[in-house]
Design an enzyme around this catalytic site. Sequence first.
Site, short mmCIF file in Angstrom:
data_model
loop_
_atom_site.label_atom_id
_atom_site.label_comp_id
_atom_site.label_asym_id
_atom_site.label_seq_id
_atom_site.Cartn_x
_atom_site.Cartn_y
_atom_site.Cartn_z
N THR A 138 2.29 3.44 8.63
CA THR A 138 3.48 4.29 8.61
C THR A 138 3.58 5.15 9.87
OG1 THR A 138 3.46 4.33 6.19
CG2 THR A 138 4.74 6.03 7.28
N LYS A 186 -13.68 -2.63 12.03
CA LYS A 186 -13.35 -1.33 11.46
C LYS A 186 -14.55 -0.80 10.69
CE LYS A 186 -10.17 1.39 8.69
NZ LYS A 186 -9.05 1.41 7.74
N ASP A 203 8.99 3.06 2.71
CA ASP A 203 7.85 2.80 1.83
C ASP A 203 8.31 2.61 0.39
OD1 ASP A 203 5.08 3.57 3.42
OD2 ASP A 203 6.79 4.73 4.15
N ASP A 258 1.44 -3.73 0.29
CA ASP A 258 1.50 -2.51 1.09
C ASP A 258 2.90 -2.50 1.69
OD1 ASP A 258 1.24 -0.34 2.74
OD2 ASP A 258 -0.76 -0.85 3.42
#
Length: 469
Positions: A238, A394, A141, A233
């Site tokens: 993750t 979603k 990340d 992003d």
Amino acid sequence: MGGLRLSAWAAAPSPSPSPSSAAARGFPRSPPDWRGSERGRRSRCAPSSPPSASPALSLGAAGRLRVGADREWLWDCRGGGLGGGGGKKDYAKEMEAAVRVVQVACTLCQRVQDALLLADPGSGSGGVHSKLDRSPVTVADWGVQATVSWLLSDRFGDESVSIVAEEDDETLSSSDGTALLESVVAAVNGCLVEAPKYGLRSPEKDLGAHDVLQAIRKCSSTGGPKGRFWVLDPVDGTLGFVRGDQYAIALALIEDGEVVLGVLGCPNYPMKKEWLNYHQRYYRLMSKVAPPTSGTWNKGCVMYAHKGCGQAWMQPLVHDFGMLSWHNSREVQVSSVSDPVSATFCEPVEKANSSHSFTAGLAHSVGLRNQPLRVYSMVKYAAIARGDAEIFMKFARAGYKEKIWDHAAGVVIIQEAGGVVTDAGGCPLDFSRGVYLEGLDRGIIACSGALLHRRILEAVDASWNSSTL
């Protein structure tokens, strides 16, 4: 569990080949205005502004990816681009750089993920850490954020690059973060030294800890309605990443509140759909037993699109294929399936910020019968854009706010591949109000075509009052 999800997906009925034009697939580039319904009359959307209300998204829009004899990138977006006609803005340099940069980021992620999966779970050196909200974060990340920040700044000039991104340097800068920072610096330098292989410039010398922290801190823009900024992003999904499953690197460019281009790196999402039958761990095992020749398996892919060109593209990873060649890019299009019985819908794996029960009820009410694809990250957007699934829904639980970096790149790629993305009120997602998708009406709905999109909107209206979201 990840393997079961992929196997169920791959076993779903295959859609018929997509015709070459949106008109032939039975729906317009810009979805029709649904606001004649009772719900629609209450919508905040202006009646004159359909969900994809860009004049550039016309049937005549067409982009071409041309490659010169020296393999130099030549982006030819006919049909006007943003603004149309002679007022078109040229984003060719930005598109080229974004694809190359995401390719580098994919390589960094693959190396870190391989190390995570090989680490002894009991050694405590797995490299997975927790942020303040208890969500996982890894070397990848921070490493991707620093790498992308440095490469974009080097390409376009430090002063002209503004970036909105997910991570900050608080953990790395703490007294307990020294060893972690060293790992991030090593990962960043390990990729930047290979930047020329991707057509980018390497730093004259390795970056130090201060340089890496500065690159991460540079990604502190808060977005807004004016100006140009990148949205990143670094590792979307993750949890999937640390489990050896799907994840994505997402990079988009926003100008004056509009997403003008998007790139999705999907290192575990194969170019060849038949490889979806196999879990990524099995793929890695087979790769070690019988290493494939360069470019034969094409495990991962990078997808990209420019708003208004009417096309989306996909190319194999440099890490898998051995080199970056624009000749290996191919156009992708959404599925032509319009019957809900044959459609496949995607939803997030995590239940923490979405409602599986509500989407399951919606799926049943519109006649969806295929097992849902629960997959990590913006790979869901990639699946719809290239015709492997038809619907993504979603609906966040109360209190959760969607961030722009979780959707910007995927939205423009689906739209340019011929699909539709709106909120549950039929309005475009608004990327002009900071780091959050403010004003979002209930949830997000992405579909391969207007007919399915309309069915989902109607089902949401019919079911919403009885939901507990």
